[in-house]
Motif scaffolding. Sequence first.
Motif, PDB file in Angstrom:
ATOM      1  N   ILE A 129      -6.963  -5.702  -2.681  1.00 39.66           N
ATOM      2  CA  ILE A 129      -7.469  -5.606  -1.309  1.00 39.66           C
ATOM      3  C   ILE A 129      -7.249  -4.223  -0.697  1.00 39.66           C
ATOM      4  CG2 ILE A 129      -5.434  -6.304   0.046  1.00 39.66           C
ATOM      5  CD1 ILE A 129      -7.543  -8.403   1.285  1.00 39.66           C
ATOM      6  N   VAL A 130      -6.158  -3.542  -1.073  1.00 39.89           N
ATOM      7  CA  VAL A 130      -5.911  -2.211  -0.510  1.00 39.89           C
ATOM      8  C   VAL A 130      -6.921  -1.186  -1.032  1.00 39.89           C
ATOM      9  CG1 VAL A 130      -4.261  -0.324  -0.354  1.00 39.89           C
ATOM     10  CG2 VAL A 130      -3.483  -2.678  -0.061  1.00 39.89           C
ATOM     11  N   VAL A 135     -12.163   1.872  -0.181  1.00 39.93           N
ATOM     12  CA  VAL A 135     -13.549   2.175  -0.556  1.00 39.93           C
ATOM     13  C   VAL A 135     -14.496   1.838   0.588  1.00 39.93           C
ATOM     14  CG1 VAL A 135     -15.422   1.537  -2.113  1.00 39.93           C
ATOM     15  CG2 VAL A 135     -13.136   1.908  -3.023  1.00 39.93           C
ATOM     16  N   ILE A 136     -14.330   0.666   1.171  1.00 42.26           N
ATOM     17  CA  ILE A 136     -15.211   0.246   2.267  1.00 42.26           C
ATOM     18  C   ILE A 136     -15.052   1.171   3.476  1.00 42.26           C
ATOM     19  CG2 ILE A 136     -15.676  -1.620   3.904  1.00 42.26           C
ATOM     20  CD1 ILE A 136     -16.702  -2.094   1.089  1.00 42.26           C
ATOM     21  N   ALA A 137     -13.821   1.601   3.755  1.00 35.33           N
ATOM     22  CA  ALA A 137     -13.605   2.516   4.875  1.00 35.33           C
ATOM     23  C   ALA A 137     -14.261   3.871   4.610  1.00 35.33           C
ATOM     24  CB  ALA A 137     -12.107   2.688   5.119  1.00 35.33           C
ATOM     25  N   ASN A 138     -14.167   4.370   3.389  1.00 37.50           N
ATOM     26  CA  ASN A 138     -14.789   5.654   3.058  1.00 37.50           C
ATOM     27  C   ASN A 138     -16.309   5.592   3.139  1.00 37.50           C
ATOM     28  OD1 ASN A 138     -12.269   6.790   2.634  1.00 37.50           O
ATOM     29  ND2 ASN A 138     -12.294   6.401   0.425  1.00 37.50           N
ATOM     30  N   ILE A 149     -19.709  -8.615   2.896  1.00 40.65           N
ATOM     31  CA  ILE A 149     -20.341  -9.289   1.766  1.00 40.65           C
ATOM     32  C   ILE A 149     -20.148  -8.548   0.446  1.00 40.65           C
ATOM     33  CG2 ILE A 149     -22.576 -10.010   0.836  1.00 40.65           C
ATOM     34  CD1 ILE A 149     -23.466 -10.486   3.747  1.00 40.65           C
ATOM     35  N   LEU A 150     -20.465  -7.263   0.417  1.00 39.26           N
ATOM     36  CA  LEU A 150     -20.563  -6.541  -0.859  1.00 39.26           C
ATOM     37  C   LEU A 150     -19.291  -6.588  -1.704  1.00 39.26           C
ATOM     38  CD1 LEU A 150     -22.718  -3.407   0.084  1.00 39.26           C
ATOM     39  CD2 LEU A 150     -23.403  -5.492  -1.127  1.00 39.26           C
ATOM     40  N   PRO A 151     -18.085  -6.398  -1.143  1.00 41.85           N
ATOM     41  CA  PRO A 151     -16.901  -6.425  -2.010  1.00 41.85           C
ATOM     42  C   PRO A 151     -16.607  -7.787  -2.630  1.00 41.85           C
ATOM     43  CG  PRO A 151     -16.425  -5.339   0.082  1.00 41.85           C
ATOM     44  CD  PRO A 151     -17.729  -6.028   0.245  1.00 41.85           C
ATOM     45  N   MET A 152     -17.252  -8.843  -2.133  1.00 42.85           N
ATOM     46  CA  MET A 152     -16.927 -10.184  -2.590  1.00 42.85           C
ATOM     47  C   MET A 152     -17.945 -10.757  -3.563  1.00 42.85           C
ATOM     48  SD  MET A 152     -14.247 -10.363  -0.732  1.00 42.85           S
ATOM     49  CE  MET A 152     -13.731 -12.039  -1.066  1.00 42.85           C
ATOM     50  N   ILE A 220      -9.112  -8.332   7.839  1.00 43.13           N
ATOM     51  CA  ILE A 220      -8.680  -6.947   7.611  1.00 43.13           C
ATOM     52  C   ILE A 220      -9.740  -5.943   8.051  1.00 43.13           C
ATOM     53  CG2 ILE A 220      -8.167  -5.266   5.787  1.00 43.13           C
ATOM     54  CD1 ILE A 220      -6.655  -7.433   4.340  1.00 43.13           C
ATOM     55  N   ILE A 221     -11.000  -6.211   7.748  1.00 42.85           N
ATOM     56  CA  ILE A 221     -12.021  -5.166   7.950  1.00 42.85           C
ATOM     57  C   ILE A 221     -12.776  -5.300   9.273  1.00 42.85           C
ATOM     58  CG2 ILE A 221     -12.348  -5.115   5.454  1.00 42.85           C
ATOM     59  CD1 ILE A 221     -15.261  -6.107   6.131  1.00 42.85           C
TER      60      ILE A 221
END
Length: 281
Positions: A129-130, A135-138, A149-152, A220-221
């Motif tokens: 998750i970290v 990656v999602i933050a960048n 959705i995309l990370p899952m 978290i996001i």
Amino acid sequence: MIENRPWLKLFSHFILIAGVLIVALPVWVALVGSTQSAGSFADSVPLWFGDQGVQNWSHVLFHAAGSTLQIPVWHLLLNSMIMALGITFGKIAISMISAYAIVFFRFPFRSLIFWVIFITLMLPVEVRIVPTYQVIANLNMLNSYSGLILPMIASATATFLFRQCFMSMPGELVEAARIDGAGPIRFFFDILLPMSRTNIAAMFVIMFIYGWNQYLWPLIITTDDTYYTLVMSIKNMLSVPDGDIEWNNVMVTTLLAMIPPVAVVVGMQKLFVKGLVDAEK
């Protein structure tokens, strides 16, 4: 010859009824609590219906869900539905394509690639998750549907199940498709996809419930309540710094969070069972 034992039948029914009551009691408490006023929970939990049901349900659905949430529950329902359906269709599509490539194409390190995918089952979401959050933050995808959705959508479980399904198909089917001039894309859409409909239905039920019940990742996001999901919002409704918890609104929200997955399981029950026990080959 089966021996008739009335006491054993009575004991079995008693166990079943007791199990149903244990499972149904929290649902009954939530249903009764959704019809009570906010002050009814001060001393004890009510076990019979009140007269505030219509007001509570309409207030939660179309007005602010609670003192800590400024958006109605219908918006939270929409967010959860978008996330659950996006994860479900994404997992099914990617898993089918990857399983199709692993089973029907010959390329170097094919088995190694499958086992690398399969080994990811040993890594729980909490371990990844970290770096996933980084990656999602960048990519500037925080507080967005794509970030939810995309990370899952990657699923080693679905890839494994579709691989086993495709491997059970006879090789003569592939040869017949080649003789008829069907290319890889036509074979996938015209033959493989229709023959896998029950497996797709079973995976749809499993993945929809998985996506609907996501709690940690949305927590978290998302910092903008516009993208809050229904499941994580229940915890926010319980986090009241000053004042009493509005238990009647919490009960309404809890029941609304239960309806979509229950509806999917009940509506697709036959296909779900057939997808798990009958490959229809």
